[in-house]
Design a protein around this motif. Structure first.
Motif, PDB file in Angstrom:
ATOM      1  N   ILE A 130       0.835  -1.289   0.148  1.00 44.07           N
ATOM      2  CA  ILE A 130      -0.170  -0.060   0.231  1.00 44.07           C
ATOM      3  C   ILE A 130       0.975   1.233  -0.079  1.00 44.07           C
ATOM      4  N   ASN A 131       2.133   1.271   0.753  1.00 45.12           N
ATOM      5  CA  ASN A 131       2.945   2.506   0.621  1.00 45.12           C
ATOM      6  C   ASN A 131       3.311   2.528  -0.932  1.00 45.12           C
ATOM      7  N   GLN A 132       3.877   1.597  -1.500  1.00 42.40           N
ATOM      8  CA  GLN A 132       4.396   1.687  -2.926  1.00 42.40           C
ATOM      9  C   GLN A 132       3.211   2.226  -3.776  1.00 42.40           C
ATOM     10  N   ALA A 133       1.966   1.557  -3.530  1.00 40.94           N
ATOM     11  CA  ALA A 133       0.996   1.811  -4.533  1.00 40.94           C
ATOM     12  C   ALA A 133       0.524   3.432  -4.334  1.00 40.94           C
ATOM     13  N   LEU A 134       0.335   3.764  -2.916  1.00 41.22           N
ATOM     14  CA  LEU A 134       0.115   5.285  -2.738  1.00 41.22           C
ATOM     15  C   LEU A 134       1.161   6.131  -3.474  1.00 41.22           C
ATOM     16  N   SER A 135       2.365   5.698  -3.214  1.00 39.09           N
ATOM     17  CA  SER A 135       3.375   6.580  -3.952  1.00 39.09           C
ATOM     18  C   SER A 135       3.489   6.584  -5.285  1.00 39.09           C
ATOM     19  N   PHE A 136       2.956   5.469  -5.740  1.00 36.92           N
ATOM     20  CA  PHE A 136       2.665   5.393  -7.462  1.00 36.92           C
ATOM     21  C   PHE A 136       1.509   6.270  -7.810  1.00 36.92           C
ATOM     22  N   ALA A 137       0.447   5.957  -6.844  1.00 35.10           N
ATOM     23  CA  ALA A 137      -0.929   6.795  -7.174  1.00 35.10           C
ATOM     24  C   ALA A 137      -0.573   8.439  -7.326  1.00 35.10           C
ATOM     25  N   LEU A 138       0.104   8.903  -6.401  1.00 41.13           N
ATOM     26  CA  LEU A 138       0.487  10.292  -6.711  1.00 41.13           C
ATOM     27  C   LEU A 138       1.352  10.633  -7.830  1.00 41.13           C
ATOM     28  N   PHE A 139       2.162   9.767  -8.168  1.00 40.65           N
ATOM     29  CA  PHE A 139       3.085   9.808  -9.338  1.00 40.65           C
ATOM     30  C   PHE A 139       2.321  10.015 -10.539  1.00 40.65           C
ATOM     31  N   ARG A 140       1.124   8.896 -10.691  1.00 45.34           N
ATOM     32  CA  ARG A 140       0.289   9.358 -11.704  1.00 45.34           C
ATOM     33  C   ARG A 140      -0.509  10.586 -11.726  1.00 45.34           C
ATOM     34  N   THR A 141      -0.721  11.470 -10.691  1.00 42.51           N
ATOM     35  CA  THR A 141      -1.512  12.697 -10.989  1.00 42.51           C
ATOM     36  C   THR A 141      -0.565  13.682 -11.523  1.00 42.51           C
ATOM     37  N   TYR A 142       0.836  13.489 -11.434  1.00 45.88           N
ATOM     38  CA  TYR A 142       1.818  14.338 -12.298  1.00 45.88           C
ATOM     39  C   TYR A 142       1.736  14.447 -13.914  1.00 45.88           C
ATOM     40  N   ALA A 143       1.054  13.411 -14.283  1.00 46.03           N
ATOM     41  CA  ALA A 143       0.994  13.413 -15.620  1.00 46.03           C
ATOM     42  C   ALA A 143      -0.345  14.185 -16.338  1.00 46.03           C
ATOM     43  N   VAL A 144      -1.259  14.752 -15.109  1.00 47.96           N
ATOM     44  CA  VAL A 144      -2.168  15.404 -15.655  1.00 47.96           C
ATOM     45  C   VAL A 144      -1.510  16.822 -15.390  1.00 47.96           C
ATOM     46  N   PRO A 145      -1.338  17.715 -16.692  1.00 42.59           N
ATOM     47  CA  PRO A 145      -0.881  19.046 -16.466  1.00 42.59           C
ATOM     48  C   PRO A 145      -1.200  19.948 -15.385  1.00 42.59           C
ATOM     49  N   SER A 146      -2.337  19.846 -15.271  1.00 42.02           N
ATOM     50  CA  SER A 146      -2.758  21.225 -14.397  1.00 42.02           C
ATOM     51  C   SER A 146      -2.217  20.626 -12.904  1.00 42.02           C
ATOM     52  N   VAL A 147      -1.953  19.354 -12.612  1.00 46.32           N
ATOM     53  CA  VAL A 147      -1.323  19.022 -11.375  1.00 46.32           C
ATOM     54  C   VAL A 147       0.257  19.237 -11.441  1.00 46.32           C
TER      55      VAL A 147
ATOM     56  N   VAL B 287      -7.913   5.495  -4.052  1.00 45.91           N
ATOM     57  CA  VAL B 287      -8.869   4.492  -3.856  1.00 45.91           C
ATOM     58  C   VAL B 287      -8.538   3.219  -4.779  1.00 45.91           C
ATOM     59  N   VAL B 288      -8.228   3.588  -6.077  1.00 47.44           N
ATOM     60  CA  VAL B 288      -8.291   2.635  -7.154  1.00 47.44           C
ATOM     61  C   VAL B 288      -6.748   1.888  -7.449  1.00 47.44           C
ATOM     62  N   VAL B 289      -5.674   2.712  -7.344  1.00 44.39           N
ATOM     63  CA  VAL B 289      -4.304   2.234  -7.726  1.00 44.39           C
ATOM     64  C   VAL B 289      -4.008   1.360  -6.572  1.00 44.39           C
ATOM     65  N   PRO B 290      -4.168   1.230  -5.222  1.00 44.35           N
ATOM     66  CA  PRO B 290      -3.715   0.251  -4.476  1.00 44.35           C
ATOM     67  C   PRO B 290      -4.570  -1.036  -4.683  1.00 44.35           C
ATOM     68  N   LYS B 291      -5.676  -1.043  -5.209  1.00 40.77           N
ATOM     69  CA  LYS B 291      -6.158  -2.356  -5.580  1.00 40.77           C
ATOM     70  C   LYS B 291      -5.691  -2.887  -6.610  1.00 40.77           C
ATOM     71  N   ARG B 292      -5.690  -2.298  -7.713  1.00 43.79           N
ATOM     72  CA  ARG B 292      -4.795  -2.398  -8.902  1.00 43.79           C
ATOM     73  C   ARG B 292      -3.574  -3.025  -8.538  1.00 43.79           C
ATOM     74  N   TRP B 293      -2.718  -2.357  -7.867  1.00 39.30           N
ATOM     75  CA  TRP B 293      -1.337  -2.633  -7.572  1.00 39.30           C
ATOM     76  C   TRP B 293      -1.398  -4.184  -6.934  1.00 39.30           C
ATOM     77  N   VAL B 294      -2.321  -4.314  -5.955  1.00 37.50           N
ATOM     78  CA  VAL B 294      -2.316  -5.639  -5.407  1.00 37.50           C
ATOM     79  C   VAL B 294      -2.745  -6.617  -6.010  1.00 37.50           C
ATOM     80  N   ASP B 295      -3.623  -6.488  -6.805  1.00 37.90           N
ATOM     81  CA  ASP B 295      -4.128  -7.294  -7.982  1.00 37.90           C
ATOM     82  C   ASP B 295      -3.010  -7.894  -8.824  1.00 37.90           C
ATOM     83  N   ASP B 296      -2.173  -6.899  -8.993  1.00 39.56           N
ATOM     84  CA  ASP B 296      -1.061  -7.333 -10.014  1.00 39.56           C
ATOM     85  C   ASP B 296       0.080  -7.755  -9.175  1.00 39.56           C
TER      86      ASP B 296
END
Length: 301
Positions: free
Chosen positions: A32-49, A115-124
């Motif tokens: 979950i720590n890895q997944a939440l770090s990855f979740a925040l990383f994804r947000t940087y791909a939204v230019p306004s963020v 909410v979503v990235v940790p579940k997908r991370w753990v699924d994978d």
């Protein structure tokens, strides 16, 4: 490793705090720590963020940004939302957000990644999948967090969060120099968590776990197919090993790991956070004699 009795008798709609705490600090602390770090990383791909973070130089001290985020999110998870330290952590999060021009839509998207990235991370990559109750509990936990952050139009279910995340990324993922800069700094920080000779491989390994839309948004090259396959096999091997371990009995808090480095002498929750023009909140300086360590301030682990 799975303790089937840990959440026995708990209602995910009522007891979501306890269930999510068990997930995060006992059953899946690393994932979950890895997944939440990855979740925040994804947000940087939204230019306004990503552009906002780059222009306001919120990542100039990437290590401190990482540490403050981990601690501020950990306190309400560990203590619940009603304690004085949890309220202080939430207040700091809200104070930081108010100093930036952030739309409610972007806030909802960031929430959806949690909410979503940790579940997908753990699924994978996890040693087992989340149970139905765990998915509901994690969703309810972040819905409650969103209410404390005054986010509007919060999705009602996990499936609603999935729809929000996938739609938002399809519409908003795009290359931006600022977002790429923040992503690069984050990957550089993550590499420092490992021995220096391994750091180039860590960067490649990280890209091997990214999906094509994310790679495309940052204009990262996709590693060779053999590298991607080897990276995923390594994650499966880790999951198989963890599956054999006995159930964890003591909480593993993110702030207790070697990755959090900014406060070797302790910290005060009320002074955490990154502000583009300096902290807007004045504090009385108690001096060295009055400074509290993190053990004194938020309780022994």
């Amino acid at each position: 490793m799975f303790n089937p009795d840990r959440n026995a008798g708990l209602d995910p709609h009522r007891d979501y705090m306890e269930i999510y705490r068990n997930m995060s600090l006992l059953d899946f602390p690393w994932d979950i720590n890895q997944a939440l770090s990855f979740a925040l990383f994804r947000t940087y791909a939204v230019p306004s963020v990503g552009r906002l973070l780059a222009e306001t130089r919120g990542f100039d001290d990437t290590q401190k940004r990482y540490d403050d985020t981990a601690i501020l999110l950990e306190v309400p998870l560990r203590e619940g939302f009603a304690t004085s330290d949890a309220k202080a952590a939430l207040r700091r999060i809200n104070q930081m957000h108010r100093t930036y021009d952030i739309s409610n839509d972007d806030m909802r998207y960031v929430l959806a990644t949690f909410v979503v990235v940790p579940k997908r991370w753990v699924d994978d990559h996890g040693w087992r999948k989340f149970t139905y109750d765990e998915v509901v509990a994690s969703t309810e936990y972040y819905r409650e967090l969103a209410r404390h952050m005054n986010i509007k139009d919060i999705p009602a279910t996990y499936d609603d969060f999935v729809t929000l995340l996938d739609t938002y990324e399809a519409e908003h993922f795009a290359y931006d120099e600022g977002g790429r800069h923040v992503a690069d700094m984050t990957l550089d920080l993550m590499a420092t968590f490992y021995p220096k000779p391994a750091r180039p491989a860590v960067r490649v390994f990280s890209r091997a776990l990214m999906d094509d839309p994310l790679l495309g948004a940052f204009r990262y090259s996709k590693p060779p197919r053999l590298v991607v396959a080897a990276s995923r096999r390594a994650m499966r091997a880790r999951a198989a090993f963890v599956r054999l371990l006995p159930p964890r009995r003591r909480h593993k808090n993110p702030s207790d790991t070697h990755r959090v480095k900014s406060y070797p002498g302790g910290y005060e929750v009320e002074k955490l956070g990154t502000f583009p023009t300096g902290c807007p909140v004045k504090h009385l300086d108690a001096g060295p004699a009055g400074q509290k360590t993190n053990e004194q301030k938020i309780g022994a682990r």
